[in-house]
Design a protein around this motif. Structure first.
Motif, PDB file in Angstrom:
ATOM      1  N   LEU A   1     112.114  75.505  50.905  1.00 22.93           N
ATOM      2  CA  LEU A   1     110.970  75.999  51.672  1.00 22.93           C
ATOM      3  C   LEU A   1     109.826  74.981  51.623  1.00 22.93           C
ATOM      4  O   LEU A   1     109.144  74.768  52.628  1.00 22.93           O
ATOM      5  N   ALA A   2     109.616  74.346  50.490  1.00 20.78           N
ATOM      6  CA  ALA A   2     108.564  73.327  50.377  1.00 20.78           C
ATOM      7  C   ALA A   2     108.868  72.147  51.301  1.00 20.78           C
ATOM      8  O   ALA A   2     107.958  71.612  51.952  1.00 20.78           O
ATOM      9  N   THR A   3     110.119  71.743  51.381  1.00 25.84           N
ATOM     10  CA  THR A   3     110.520  70.656  52.281  1.00 25.84           C
ATOM     11  C   THR A   3     110.218  71.040  53.728  1.00 25.84           C
ATOM     12  O   THR A   3     109.639  70.259  54.482  1.00 25.84           O
ATOM     13  N   TYR A   4     110.608  72.263  54.095  1.00 25.03           N
ATOM     14  CA  TYR A   4     110.321  72.742  55.453  1.00 25.03           C
ATOM     15  C   TYR A   4     108.809  72.790  55.691  1.00 25.03           C
ATOM     16  O   TYR A   4     108.331  72.377  56.749  1.00 25.03           O
ATOM     17  N   ALA A   5     108.057  73.290  54.719  1.00 25.84           N
ATOM     18  CA  ALA A   5     106.610  73.428  54.880  1.00 25.84           C
ATOM     19  C   ALA A   5     105.958  72.070  55.136  1.00 25.84           C
ATOM     20  O   ALA A   5     105.093  71.946  56.010  1.00 25.84           O
ATOM     21  N   VAL A   6     106.377  71.059  54.401  1.00 21.42           N
ATOM     22  CA  VAL A   6     105.822  69.716  54.604  1.00 21.42           C
ATOM     23  C   VAL A   6     106.150  69.224  56.015  1.00 21.42           C
ATOM     24  O   VAL A   6     105.272  68.770  56.759  1.00 21.42           O
ATOM     25  N   ALA A   7     107.417  69.317  56.409  1.00 20.14           N
ATOM     26  CA  ALA A   7     107.828  68.847  57.731  1.00 20.14           C
ATOM     27  C   ALA A   7     107.116  69.628  58.839  1.00 20.14           C
ATOM     28  O   ALA A   7     106.619  69.042  59.806  1.00 20.14           O
ATOM     29  N   ALA A   8     107.048  70.949  58.691  1.00 21.59           N
ATOM     30  CA  ALA A   8     106.404  71.784  59.714  1.00 21.59           C
ATOM     31  C   ALA A   8     104.919  71.473  59.812  1.00 21.59           C
ATOM     32  O   ALA A   8     104.368  71.355  60.916  1.00 21.59           O
ATOM     33  N   CYS A   9     104.263  71.317  58.671  1.00 24.91           N
ATOM     34  CA  CYS A   9     102.827  71.022  58.690  1.00 24.91           C
ATOM     35  C   CYS A   9     102.547  69.669  59.344  1.00 24.91           C
ATOM     36  O   CYS A   9     101.592  69.541  60.123  1.00 24.91           O
ATOM     37  N   VAL A  10     103.370  68.681  59.055  1.00 25.92           N
ATOM     38  CA  VAL A  10     103.179  67.370  59.686  1.00 25.92           C
ATOM     39  C   VAL A  10     103.346  67.493  61.203  1.00 25.92           C
ATOM     40  O   VAL A  10     102.545  66.937  61.977  1.00 25.92           O
ATOM     41  N   MET A  11     104.337  68.246  61.645  1.00 27.15           N
ATOM     42  CA  MET A  11     104.550  68.394  63.083  1.00 27.15           C
ATOM     43  C   MET A  11     103.430  69.194  63.746  1.00 27.15           C
ATOM     44  O   MET A  11     102.992  68.863  64.850  1.00 27.15           O
TER      45      MET A  11
END
Length: 154
Positions: free
Chosen positions: A10-20
């Motif tokens: 979830l942290a990996t997704y959160a980082v990627a989603a926030c950057v996008m």
């Protein structure tokens, strides 16, 4: 699945989603900055009203301005692609994939979009942009099919 940022998926997704998300929002600001810089590229007739920000309106200000239109095209491309990533990426992590695969897929998508932006912003060839777009599109397809198979198997 642990729905907290303590979960590395979830942290990996959160980082990627926030950057996008920040990229999409940033494109709006970049477009505004470019319109101010160019004193044009506006879209609507009401933008020609005299205001503090536009003290000397000119009908040419609503004509297409290539510097502004380039940013507008990049932004439109993001709006056509990144929402699907946000959904597909979340569904993908719900399948509990290996962490290395999530890093590769999610950060690979982010890298492809950032490189696509750089290529578009610097007026690289269509072939270059298409190759970078294709990487992101294939990643979206992979995540979606992975999630579909997992959902059908559940």
């Amino acid at each position: 699945m642990d729905i907290s940022l303590q979960n590395p998926l979830l942290a990996t997704y959160a980082v990627a989603a926030c950057v996008m998300i920040l990229k999409v929002v940033g494109m709006s600001w970049l477009m505004v900055w470019r319109m101010i810089q160019e004193k044009g590229g506006y879209r609507s007739p009401e933008d020609l009203r005299k205001t503090r920000l536009n003290p000397n309106p000119d009908p040419k200000q609503i004509e297409p301005n290539e510097q502004v239109e380039r940013i507008r095209r990049i932004h439109q491309n993001d709006l056509e692609n990144i929402p699907f990533f946000l959904v597909a990426g979340f569904l993908f992590i719900l399948t509990d994939p290996p962490l290395w695969l999530a890093w590769l897929i999610l950060y690979g998508y982010v890298a492809s979009r950032l490189l696509h932006f750089a290529a578009y912003f610097t007026a690289q060839t269509h072939d270059m942009r298409a190759n970078l777009w294709t990487v992101g599109s294939l990643i979206l397809t992979f995540m979606t099919l992975w999630s579909l198979v997992a959902a059908l198997a559940a």
